[in-house]
Design a protein around this motif. Structure first.
Motif, PDB file in Angstrom:
ATOM      1  N   LEU A 180      34.879  31.404  52.754  1.00 18.54           N
ATOM      2  CA  LEU A 180      36.187  31.964  52.412  1.00 18.54           C
ATOM      3  C   LEU A 180      36.086  33.444  52.071  1.00 18.54           C
ATOM      4  O   LEU A 180      36.970  34.230  52.416  1.00 18.54           O
ATOM      5  CB  LEU A 180      36.801  31.190  51.252  1.00 18.54           C
ATOM      6  N   LEU A 181      34.996  33.842  51.427  1.00 13.73           N
ATOM      7  CA  LEU A 181      34.816  35.248  51.082  1.00 13.73           C
ATOM      8  C   LEU A 181      34.566  36.108  52.314  1.00 13.73           C
ATOM      9  O   LEU A 181      34.771  37.323  52.290  1.00 13.73           O
ATOM     10  CB  LEU A 181      33.651  35.407  50.097  1.00 13.73           C
ATOM     11  N   ALA A 182      34.123  35.475  53.383  1.00 12.87           N
ATOM     12  CA  ALA A 182      33.868  36.218  54.618  1.00 12.87           C
ATOM     13  C   ALA A 182      35.153  36.574  55.359  1.00 12.87           C
ATOM     14  O   ALA A 182      35.154  37.428  56.246  1.00 12.87           O
ATOM     15  CB  ALA A 182      32.942  35.413  55.536  1.00 12.87           C
ATOM     16  N   ARG A 183      36.241  35.935  54.977  1.00 11.71           N
ATOM     17  CA  ARG A 183      37.523  36.213  55.629  1.00 11.71           C
ATOM     18  C   ARG A 183      38.132  37.494  55.046  1.00 11.71           C
ATOM     19  O   ARG A 183      37.792  37.898  53.930  1.00 11.71           O
ATOM     20  CB  ARG A 183      38.488  35.045  55.430  1.00 11.71           C
ATOM     21  N   PRO A 184      39.045  38.117  55.777  1.00 12.88           N
ATOM     22  CA  PRO A 184      39.718  39.310  55.235  1.00 12.88           C
ATOM     23  C   PRO A 184      40.473  38.974  53.945  1.00 12.88           C
ATOM     24  O   PRO A 184      41.150  37.947  53.865  1.00 12.88           O
ATOM     25  CB  PRO A 184      40.690  39.697  56.359  1.00 12.88           C
ATOM     26  N   LEU A 185      40.330  39.827  52.943  1.00  9.59           N
ATOM     27  CA  LEU A 185      41.004  39.640  51.665  1.00  9.59           C
ATOM     28  C   LEU A 185      42.215  40.567  51.615  1.00  9.59           C
ATOM     29  O   LEU A 185      42.080  41.775  51.465  1.00  9.59           O
ATOM     30  CB  LEU A 185      40.039  39.934  50.506  1.00  9.59           C
ATOM     31  N   HIS A 186      43.384  39.967  51.750  1.00 13.37           N
ATOM     32  CA  HIS A 186      44.617  40.751  51.855  1.00 13.37           C
ATOM     33  C   HIS A 186      44.951  41.444  50.540  1.00 13.37           C
ATOM     34  O   HIS A 186      44.799  40.864  49.466  1.00 13.37           O
ATOM     35  CB  HIS A 186      45.772  39.845  52.264  1.00 13.37           C
ATOM     36  N   ARG A 187      45.408  42.685  50.618  1.00 11.86           N
ATOM     37  CA  ARG A 187      45.803  43.430  49.427  1.00 11.86           C
ATOM     38  C   ARG A 187      47.294  43.230  49.165  1.00 11.86           C
ATOM     39  O   ARG A 187      48.128  43.477  50.032  1.00 11.86           O
ATOM     40  CB  ARG A 187      45.506  44.922  49.609  1.00 11.86           C
ATOM     41  N   PHE A 188      47.629  42.780  47.955  1.00 12.87           N
ATOM     42  CA  PHE A 188      49.011  42.586  47.560  1.00 12.87           C
ATOM     43  C   PHE A 188      49.499  43.716  46.654  1.00 12.87           C
ATOM     44  O   PHE A 188      50.661  44.087  46.715  1.00 12.87           O
ATOM     45  CB  PHE A 188      49.173  41.245  46.841  1.00 12.87           C
ATOM     46  N   THR A 189      48.618  44.223  45.814  1.00  5.36           N
ATOM     47  CA  THR A 189      48.937  45.347  44.934  1.00  5.36           C
ATOM     48  C   THR A 189      47.702  46.241  44.860  1.00  5.36           C
ATOM     49  O   THR A 189      46.643  45.912  45.426  1.00  5.36           O
ATOM     50  CB  THR A 189      49.296  44.885  43.504  1.00  5.36           C
ATOM     51  N   GLU A 190      47.812  47.317  44.141  1.00  2.25           N
ATOM     52  CA  GLU A 190      46.667  48.209  43.977  1.00  2.25           C
ATOM     53  C   GLU A 190      45.542  47.549  43.190  1.00  2.25           C
ATOM     54  O   GLU A 190      44.384  47.975  43.277  1.00  2.25           O
ATOM     55  CB  GLU A 190      47.106  49.496  43.262  1.00  2.25           C
ATOM     56  N   TYR A 211      37.085  30.633  32.301  1.00  2.00           N
ATOM     57  CA  TYR A 211      38.473  30.926  32.666  1.00  2.00           C
ATOM     58  C   TYR A 211      38.527  32.195  33.513  1.00  2.00           C
ATOM     59  O   TYR A 211      37.580  32.979  33.569  1.00  2.00           O
ATOM     60  CB  TYR A 211      39.354  31.088  31.428  1.00  2.00           C
ATOM     61  N   ALA A 212      39.678  32.367  34.172  1.00  2.00           N
ATOM     62  CA  ALA A 212      39.935  33.569  34.972  1.00  2.00           C
ATOM     63  C   ALA A 212      41.197  34.235  34.461  1.00  2.00           C
ATOM     64  O   ALA A 212      42.140  33.557  34.026  1.00  2.00           O
ATOM     65  CB  ALA A 212      40.102  33.212  36.449  1.00  2.00           C
ATOM     66  N   ILE A 213      41.208  35.547  34.513  1.00  2.00           N
ATOM     67  CA  ILE A 213      42.385  36.327  34.131  1.00  2.00           C
ATOM     68  C   ILE A 213      42.732  37.273  35.269  1.00  2.00           C
ATOM     69  O   ILE A 213      41.841  37.900  35.859  1.00  2.00           O
ATOM     70  CB  ILE A 213      42.121  37.138  32.840  1.00  2.00           C
ATOM     71  N   THR A 214      44.010  37.344  35.604  1.00  2.00           N
ATOM     72  CA  THR A 214      44.480  38.318  36.592  1.00  2.00           C
ATOM     73  C   THR A 214      45.663  39.080  36.016  1.00  2.00           C
ATOM     74  O   THR A 214      46.506  38.494  35.326  1.00  2.00           O
ATOM     75  CB  THR A 214      44.902  37.649  37.914  1.00  2.00           C
ATOM     76  N   VAL A 215      45.699  40.358  36.305  1.00  2.00           N
ATOM     77  CA  VAL A 215      46.788  41.222  35.840  1.00  2.00           C
ATOM     78  C   VAL A 215      47.286  42.038  37.029  1.00  2.00           C
ATOM     79  O   VAL A 215      46.573  42.880  37.565  1.00  2.00           O
ATOM     80  CB  VAL A 215      46.324  42.168  34.719  1.00  2.00           C
ATOM     81  N   GLU A 216      48.489  41.702  37.479  1.00  2.00           N
ATOM     82  CA  GLU A 216      49.161  42.424  38.560  1.00  2.00           C
ATOM     83  C   GLU A 216      48.316  42.474  39.839  1.00  2.00           C
ATOM     84  O   GLU A 216      48.352  43.443  40.568  1.00  2.00           O
ATOM     85  CB  GLU A 216      49.517  43.845  38.112  1.00  2.00           C
ATOM     86  N   GLU A 217      47.612  41.398  40.137  1.00  2.00           N
ATOM     87  CA  GLU A 217      46.832  41.337  41.377  1.00  2.00           C
ATOM     88  C   GLU A 217      47.625  40.721  42.523  1.00  2.00           C
ATOM     89  O   GLU A 217      47.356  41.016  43.689  1.00  2.00           O
ATOM     90  CB  GLU A 217      45.536  40.565  41.147  1.00  2.00           C
ATOM     91  N   LEU A 218      48.574  39.869  42.192  1.00  2.00           N
ATOM     92  CA  LEU A 218      49.440  39.270  43.215  1.00  2.00           C
ATOM     93  C   LEU A 218      50.794  39.957  43.251  1.00  2.00           C
ATOM     94  O   LEU A 218      51.319  40.258  44.325  1.00  2.00           O
ATOM     95  CB  LEU A 218      49.626  37.773  42.953  1.00  2.00           C
ATOM     96  N   GLU A 219      51.366  40.190  42.076  1.00  2.00           N
ATOM     97  CA  GLU A 219      52.671  40.832  41.961  1.00  2.00           C
ATOM     98  C   GLU A 219      52.645  41.831  40.807  1.00  2.00           C
ATOM     99  O   GLU A 219      52.021  41.566  39.766  1.00  2.00           O
ATOM    100  CB  GLU A 219      53.776  39.800  41.710  1.00  2.00           C
ATOM    101  N   ILE A 220      53.324  42.934  40.993  1.00  2.00           N
ATOM    102  CA  ILE A 220      53.453  43.904  39.911  1.00  2.00           C
ATOM    103  C   ILE A 220      54.220  43.259  38.755  1.00  2.00           C
ATOM    104  O   ILE A 220      55.256  42.629  38.957  1.00  2.00           O
ATOM    105  CB  ILE A 220      54.186  45.175  40.382  1.00  2.00           C
TER     106      ILE A 220
END
Length: 276
Positions: A180-190, A211-220
């Protein structure tokens, strides 16, 4: 109408492998699917059955029943006892049933856990499971502060840009994860991580800290934290996440939310039989 005449409208293509034009083609494909499902139901009732028995129950020619069985056997849904020539349900049926059971069980068991966490934190709580190369949300509870929040139920979200996705990705077997990591990783935000080596490092951290934390990685404006949900054998079968706007899930509050998410995921894992 004779039996030969009766089957002349649909049996030329019982597997749907050759396209037909117009309504006849669509009807034939639907009929083939219906017959294939009927074959599985026959084997479920009888335990095993031969081609002749199946053909008689379907009221089709033996050649049609044989071709249907061939397609199902190729997909692992039926198997043949070589010594008796009879067919029985294959391991593929167990795989499908197991996947459905896991989703159903974790969703049902997760209801009280998610509602309690949503009430406590006031945010949206989701349970997500892996669906090929995405995470799909199968259960959602909303807190008092999230009455106008987005509905994530049933939505497929990218693994590399969401907290739930990162949890699921981090706990995959190495071969699957690297594929899965070998596939293109689409950019959604900066803030979206699109470099595989960087994401790989994050996934290692997810495993270590729980745990995992994400901040504005999918949506602003969107932040989230997620933790793994385990089955009785320790395998990660889902992720439990809390999401909300960044002005509520601030850098000061997110670690606390992540810890509460981890505790709720551990409780759901216990309900799924883990730790006994």
């Amino acid at each position: 109408m004779t039996r030969t005449q009766k089957q002349s409208d649909g049996d030329e293509n019982p597997t749907g492998s050759t396209a037909k034009q117009g309504g006849r083609g669509a009807a034939s494909a639907v009929q083939s699917v219906d017959r294939a499902v009927s074959v599985l139901e026959i084997l479920a009732r009888h335990g095993e059955a031969g081609v002749t028995e199946i053909a008689d129950e379907l009221d089709v020619h033996k050649s049609t029943a044989f071709r249907l069985l061939g397609v199902l056997e190729n997909r692992g849904l039926v198997a043949q006892a070589k010594d008796r020539g009879k067919y029985y349900l294959g391991a593929g049926v167990l795989r499908l049933a197991g996947a459905a059971a896991v989703r159903l069980d974790v969703s049902q068991e997760g209801v009280p856990v998610c509602r309690e966490l949503a009430d406590e934190l006031g945010e949206t709580v989701n349970i997500a499971v892996l669906d090929d190369d995405a995470a799909v949300n199968i259960m959602q509870a909303r807190g008092t502060a999230s009455v106008t929040a987005q509905n994530w139920l049933g939505r497929r979200t990218p693994l590399h840009a969401t907290s739930s996705g990162k949890v699921l990705l981090a706990h995959l077997p190495p071969t699957l994860r690297e594929g899965l990591l070998a596939r293109p990783l689409h950019r959604f935000t900066e803030r979206t991580v699109t470099v595989a080596s960087m994401l790989r490092g994050e996934l290692d951290t997810v495993v270590q800290q729980g745990y995992a934390i994400t901040v504005e990685e999918l949506e602003i404006g969107l932040a989230a934290a997620a933790s793994p949900v385990r089955a009785h054998d320790g395998k990660v079968i889902a992720s439990l996440s809390v999401s909300g706007p960044v002005y509520r899930l601030s850098p000061d509050r997110l670690p606390e939310v992540a810890k509460r998410t981890e505790a709720a995921a551990a409780e759901l894992s216990r309900r799924m039989g883990y730790g006994f």
